[in-house]
Enzyme design. Structure first.
Site, PDB file in Angstrom:
ATOM      1  N   ARG A 179       0.707  -1.161  -0.098  1.00 10.56           N
ATOM      2  CA  ARG A 179      -0.150   0.054  -0.235  1.00 10.56           C
ATOM      3  C   ARG A 179       0.962   1.215   0.031  1.00 10.56           C
ATOM      4  O   ARG A 179       1.980   1.440   0.628  1.00 10.56           O
ATOM      5  CB  ARG A 179      -1.039  -0.095   1.312  1.00 10.56           C
ATOM      6  CG  ARG A 179      -1.907   1.115   1.326  1.00 10.56           C
ATOM      7  CD  ARG A 179      -2.706   1.130   0.142  1.00 10.56           C
ATOM      8  NE  ARG A 179      -4.250   1.788   0.463  1.00 10.56           N
ATOM      9  CZ  ARG A 179      -5.294   2.224  -0.364  1.00 10.56           C
ATOM     10  NH1 ARG A 179      -5.129   1.786  -1.409  1.00 10.56           N
ATOM     11  NH2 ARG A 179      -6.023   2.792   0.098  1.00 10.56           N
ATOM     12  N   THR A 206      -9.866  -0.823  -9.077  1.00 11.36           N
ATOM     13  CA  THR A 206      -8.659  -1.228  -9.084  1.00 11.36           C
ATOM     14  C   THR A 206      -8.666  -2.348 -10.046  1.00 11.36           C
ATOM     15  O   THR A 206      -9.466  -2.373 -11.061  1.00 11.36           O
ATOM     16  CB  THR A 206      -8.561  -1.716  -7.578  1.00 11.36           C
ATOM     17  OG1 THR A 206      -9.556  -2.588  -7.306  1.00 11.36           O
ATOM     18  CG2 THR A 206      -8.129  -0.800  -6.745  1.00 11.36           C
ATOM     19  N   THR A 219      -3.836  -1.327  -7.868  1.00  4.61           N
ATOM     20  CA  THR A 219      -4.649  -0.211  -7.874  1.00  4.61           C
ATOM     21  C   THR A 219      -3.981   0.850  -8.258  1.00  4.61           C
ATOM     22  O   THR A 219      -2.847   1.101  -7.688  1.00  4.61           O
ATOM     23  CB  THR A 219      -5.737  -0.222  -6.594  1.00  4.61           C
ATOM     24  OG1 THR A 219      -6.501   1.162  -6.905  1.00  4.61           O
ATOM     25  CG2 THR A 219      -4.784   0.146  -5.446  1.00  4.61           C
ATOM     26  N   GLN A 252      -3.875   7.855  -4.504  1.00  9.12           N
ATOM     27  CA  GLN A 252      -4.130   6.927  -3.392  1.00  9.12           C
ATOM     28  C   GLN A 252      -4.743   7.644  -2.253  1.00  9.12           C
ATOM     29  O   GLN A 252      -5.333   6.928  -1.214  1.00  9.12           O
ATOM     30  CB  GLN A 252      -3.000   5.730  -3.222  1.00  9.12           C
ATOM     31  CG  GLN A 252      -3.706   4.451  -2.798  1.00  9.12           C
ATOM     32  CD  GLN A 252      -4.663   4.011  -3.608  1.00  9.12           C
ATOM     33  OE1 GLN A 252      -5.685   3.697  -3.222  1.00  9.12           O
ATOM     34  NE2 GLN A 252      -4.381   3.321  -4.933  1.00  9.12           N
ATOM     35  N   ASP A 303      -7.886   8.143  -0.254  1.00  6.80           N
ATOM     36  CA  ASP A 303      -8.653   7.325   0.513  1.00  6.80           C
ATOM     37  C   ASP A 303      -8.552   7.334   2.059  1.00  6.80           C
ATOM     38  O   ASP A 303      -9.269   6.641   2.713  1.00  6.80           O
ATOM     39  CB  ASP A 303      -7.983   5.773   0.240  1.00  6.80           C
ATOM     40  CG  ASP A 303      -8.650   5.031  -0.978  1.00  6.80           C
ATOM     41  OD1 ASP A 303      -9.474   5.422  -1.602  1.00  6.80           O
ATOM     42  OD2 ASP A 303      -8.010   3.905  -1.402  1.00  6.80           O
ATOM     43  N   SER A 344      -8.025   0.774   2.849  1.00  2.77           N
ATOM     44  CA  SER A 344      -8.461   0.295   1.581  1.00  2.77           C
ATOM     45  C   SER A 344      -9.669  -0.874   1.716  1.00  2.77           C
ATOM     46  O   SER A 344      -9.841  -1.108   2.834  1.00  2.77           O
ATOM     47  CB  SER A 344      -7.357  -0.666   0.869  1.00  2.77           C
ATOM     48  OG  SER A 344      -7.643  -1.399  -0.152  1.00  2.77           O
ATOM     49  N   GLY A 382     -13.198  -2.543  -7.512  1.00  2.00           N
ATOM     50  CA  GLY A 382     -14.469  -2.066  -7.316  1.00  2.00           C
ATOM     51  C   GLY A 382     -14.739  -1.033  -6.087  1.00  2.00           C
ATOM     52  O   GLY A 382     -15.636  -0.595  -5.504  1.00  2.00           O
ATOM     53  N   GLY A 383     -13.330  -0.666  -5.615  1.00  2.00           N
ATOM     54  CA  GLY A 383     -13.499   0.437  -4.582  1.00  2.00           C
ATOM     55  C   GLY A 383     -14.149  -0.058  -3.322  1.00  2.00           C
ATOM     56  O   GLY A 383     -13.946  -1.027  -2.948  1.00  2.00           O
TER      57      GLY A 383
END
Length: 661
Positions: free
Chosen positions: A154, A460, A478, A497, A500, A525, A549-550
Site C-alpha cells: 500500500r 482497481t 490499484t 491513493q 482514500d 483500503s 470495485g473500490g
C-alpha cells in the site's frame, strides 16, 4: 524455494524464448508474420484460447477470435463458460496481461513470477486501474509449507504530510488544494507495488527477476491497441489529462481529443522503466533519475493549460525509504472451510470475513439462486436480504474501527475482537427476516473514541494465479480512481491513493477518525484478495478470488464466496452471478447490467427488486463494475483440476494448460 544456478539458467532461457517468441503474438497479425511464424505454430499453445470458430487462437495475435481485439465496453458479455486447466492457471482483467502471466507459468515460473509479469503489463494496458506507481495487496499460499502470507504494498503519505494535508493548502491558507485534492500533487502516495512484488519474489520467486518484464517491455515498445474500458476512461478524463504534459501527449491527439478505441499506443518511456527495473531491481524506480522525475511531477505547481496545481510534499527520501511489509493475513473458519483474506491497512479482509461470520448463523443453502444457468441464475430475495444485512453490520464496524494498525490499533489489538464467533452471533441476531435495518450501528467494542469514516473509494484490478506446484497468488492492485491523479511521469500514470484517507481528521461529532492522514501512514483500503481451504487450517486449497470495485469490493467478493461455497456454483457462475449487496446505507445494490435482472423502469418489473423493496430495501439497479478473478480446485472425471472464472463485466480471460472435459 530457489532452484539451483544451472536450473535457474535453464528456466531463464526457456522464459526468454517464450517471451521473445510469444511477443510475436502481442501485436497484429502482420507483425507476427514478419517474425516468421503464425498462431498455428506458436510455441505458446498451452496459453492459447479458443475462438468462436472452435480453433485455437493466440492472445494478442489480432487474428479472428482474439480476445485482446479492442471492443467497446459493453457492461456485461454473457456466455462465458468455466475454463478447466490441468496444473496451472491465470485469471486477470486484461487478456494481454493474462497471457504474460501464463507464458511465465508455462516456462516453469512460480505464481509470484507470473504476478510480476502480469503487473508489468496491466500498468501499461489498463492504466485506468493499475500502475507501476500504484499499490497492491497480495496473498500467497506456499503449497509445500502450507503457509499463507500477506504482502502489503500500500502507498504511504509523505513524511511532510499533516492531518489536514488533503483539505487545506497549508496552515496559513485554509483552502482546498487546487484544482482539487485528487488532481493536485497531494493525492499521490509513495508507490508500493513494485517493492512489494520484489519482496514476494525474493521469498517465492523461481525465475530470475530480470526475466519477468519481457512481455511488458515488448508491448510498450511495439505497441498495443486501446481497449473499450481504457478508451472510455481517456474520454471521461480528457479535461483533467490536458493539464499534464506527459499525460496529454500520450492519451490525447494533436488536437487535444481523446485517442479512440483501437488506436495503437507505444510507450517507450514505460519500456525504459521496465528495463531499468529488470536490470537494477525495484530500486531503479525508487532512487535515481526515475524517482527524481516522479518527485518532480508530484511537486508541480502549474498545468500546461495555465491552471494552478497545489504541489505534493513528497521527497526523494520518501521514495528511497518506502518499505513493503509482510503481514499475517486475517483468517476464520466458515462452516467446513478455512478462509484467509487481507489484513489492515485494508478493511476488505475484515469486512468479508465479518460478513461471512454473520452469515454462518444462517442456513444459506436454503436461499440459493433459482433457474441456475451459465450466468449464475437468479438470486433469491431472502439470499440477497441476508447477505446485504450482514454487510451493513460489517461495514458499520469497518467504518469505525479499521485503519492502518501501525498507527491505530484494532479494538483489543486483534482482528478476533471483530471476528470471533460470539460477537458474530450477536451481530447476526440484529438481522430481521421481515425487514431491512436500513443503516446499522457499529458494535460496542469498548471505550474506543473513534469517529465514523465513510470516505469513498474507487476502482482497481485483480489477478489470481496457481502455478504448476500448487502455489497460489491472489492480488488486488490499484491506481485508485480511474486514471489516478491524471499526472504522468516516465510513461507511468501516478496514483491518487491518498484520497482514500479521510480528508478531515475528525468526524461531525469532533471524534478523531481512525483513517486520518499521518506521515508514513497507509490509507485504509477495501481490497480483499481471499483464499479458501478445506478444514480448519491452510493446506487443502479450494479457491482463490478477489475483485476491483473500490468500496464495493467486499460485496463482490462475498457474493462470489457464498455463490461457490454455499450455493455450489462453479467458478464462472459464481463470478458471473448478479452483483448484489450493501454498504452501510439504506441502499441495496442489484447489478442492473446482468441479463438476469430486468432493470427497466428502475427494476419495477423484476421480482428480486420488488421483493427486496417489500422488505424495506431502497434498491439501486445501477450497473456494477466488478472485475472478479476466480480459481477453484475441483474434480473432473475423477481427477483434481483447476477451474477458472473471469468477470464478464470486464475484458479479462482465463488461461493455463487448459483442456475440455
Amino acid at each position: 524455494m530457489k532452484v539451483t544456478q544451472t536450473a535457474s539458467r535453464q528456466l531463464a532461457a526457456m522464459v526468454a524464448l517464450a517471451v521473445g517468441l510469444g511477443c510475436a503474438s502481442c501485436g497484429d497479425a502482420t507483425l507476427q508474420q514478419k517474425r516468421g511464424h503464425s498462431a498455428s505454430d506458436s510455441p505458446m499453445s498451452g496459453c492459447q484460447t479458443t475462438a468462436s470458430t472452435g480453433s485455437p487462437v493466440v492472445v494478442g495475435s489480432g487474428l479472428q477470435g482474439d480476445p485482446a481485439a479492442p471492443e467497446p465496453a459493453s457492461g456485461y458479455v454473457p456466455g462465458k463458460k468455466v475454463i478447466y486447466a490441468k496444473t496451472y492457471m491465470v485469471v486477470a482483467n486484461h487478456p494481454l496481461a493474462t497471457k504474460a502471466g501464463c507464458d511465465i507459468l508455462k516456462a516453469g515460473g512460480s505464481a509470484v513470477d507470473a504476478a510480476v509479469a502480469v503487473q508489468a503489463v496491466l500498468g501499461l494496458v489498463e492504466p485506468q486501474s493499475s500502475s507501476l506507481a500504484g499499490g497492491a495487496f497480495l496473498l500467497h499460499f506456499d503449497a509445500k509449507t502450507k503457509k499463507v502470507e500477506a504482502y502489503d504494498g500500500r502507498e504511504t503519505a509523505p513524511a511532510a504530510a499533516t492531518a489536514d494535508y488533503l483539505r487545506y493548502i497549508s496552515d496559513a491558507d485554509k483552502t482546498t488544494p487546487k484544482p482539487s485534492a485528487r488532481a493536485s500533487g497531494r493525492s499521490i502516495g509513495t508507490p508500493g507495488v513494485m517493492r512489494m512484488l520484489e519482496l514476494a519474489h525474493g521469498d517465492h520467486g523461481k525465475l530470475a527477476w530480470k526475466d519477468l518484464f519481457g512481455e511488458g517491455t515488448n508491448l510498450a515498445t511495439n505497441g498495443f491497441k486501446i481497449g473499450g474500458r481504457m478508451a472510455a476512461a481517456i474520454s471521461g478524463s480528457a479535461s483533467n489529462l490536458k493539464r499534464d504534459d506527459e499525460a496529454a501527449a500520450y492519451f490525447l491527439d494533436a488536437s487535444g481529443n481523446p485517442k479512440p478505441l483501437g488506436a495503437t499506443l507505444t510507450n517507450p518511456a514505460y519500456a525504459g522503466v521496465l528495463k531499468a527495473m529488470a536490470s537494477q531491481g525495484a530500486d531503479a524506480m525508487y532512487t535515481g533519475p526515475i524517482a527524481q522525475d516522479i518527485v518532480a511531477k508530484i511537486g508541480i505547481t502549474a498545468g500546461i493549460d495555465g491552471s494552478v496545481i497545489t504541489p505534493g510534499l513528497t521527497t526523494l527520501d520518501d521514495l528511497k525509504n518506502y518499505r513493503p511489509k509482510r503481514r499475517d493475513p486475517v483468517c476464520v473458519t466458515y462452516r467446513t472451510y478455512y478462509i484467509c483474506s487481507m489484513s489492515p491497512p485494508s478493511s476488505g479482509g475484515i469486512g468479508v470475513l465479518s460478513t461471512l461470520g454473520i452469515l454462518e448463523n444462517f442456513n444459506m443453502a436454503l436461499h440459493a439462486p433459482t433457474a441456475v444457468d451459465i450466468e449464475g441464475g437468479k438470486p433469491t430475495v431472502m439470499g440477497v436480504h441476508l447477505v446485504s444485512e450482514a454487510e451493513r453490520l460489517a461495514y458499520a464496524d469497518r467504518d469505525k474501527y479499521v485503519a492502518d494498525t501501525d498507527f491505530v490499533p484494532l479494538p483489543g489489538n486483534s482482528p478476533d475482537t471483530l471476528l470471533n464467533k460470539t460477537y458474530m452471533r450477536t451481530r447476526a441476531n440484529l438481522i430481521d427476516f421481515t425487514k431491512s435495518m436500513g443503516t446499522a450501528q457499529a458494535g460496542d467494542l469498548g471505550p474506543v473514541p473513534l469517529g465514523i469514516d465513510k470516505t469513498p473509494e474507487n476502482g482497481t484490478t485483480h489477478l489470481t494465479i496457481v502455478d504448476k506446484e500448487g502455489n497460489v497468488v491472489t492480488m488486488t492492485t490499484t491506481v485508485e480512481s480511474s486514471m489516478g491523479s491524471f499526472h504522468m511521469a516516465r510513461g507511468i500514470l501516478l496514483n491518487n491513493q491518498l484520497t482514500d484517507f479521510s480528508a478531515s481528521p475528525t468526524d461531525s461529532n469532533g471524534l478523531p477518525v481512525a483513517n486520518r492522514v499521518a506521515p508514513g501512514k497507509r490509507p485504509r483500503s477495501t481490497m480483499a484478495p481471499t483464499m479458501v481451504f478445506n478444514g480448519s487450517a491452510p493446506g487443502d486449497f479450494v479457491m482463490a478470488t478477489g475483485s476491483p470495485g473500490g468500496g464495493t469490493i467486499i460485496q463482490y467478493v462475498v457474493k462470489t464466496l457464498v455463490g461457490a461455497l454455499d450455493w455450489k456454483l462453479d467458478a464462472q457462475q459464481a463470478t458471473s452471478m448478479v452483483d448484489f449487496g450493501a454498504s452501510n446505507s439504506t441502499t441495496t445494490n442489484v447489478g442492473g447490467e446482468h441479463p438476469n435482472i430486468d432493470a427497466t423502469s428502475n427494476g419495477a418489473n423484476d421480482p428480486l427488486v420488488t421483493g427486496l423493496r417489500t422488505l424495506g430495501h431502497t434498491v439501486s439497479v445501477s450497473a456494477q463494475s466488478s472485475g472478479i478473478s476466480t480459481v477453484v480446485r475441483t474434480q473432473v472425471n475423477g481427477k483434481t483440476v483447476l477451474s477458472g472464472g473471469a468477470d464478464p463485466r470486464r475484458e479479462g480471460i482465463v488461461l493455463g494448460d487448459t483442456f475440455t472435459p
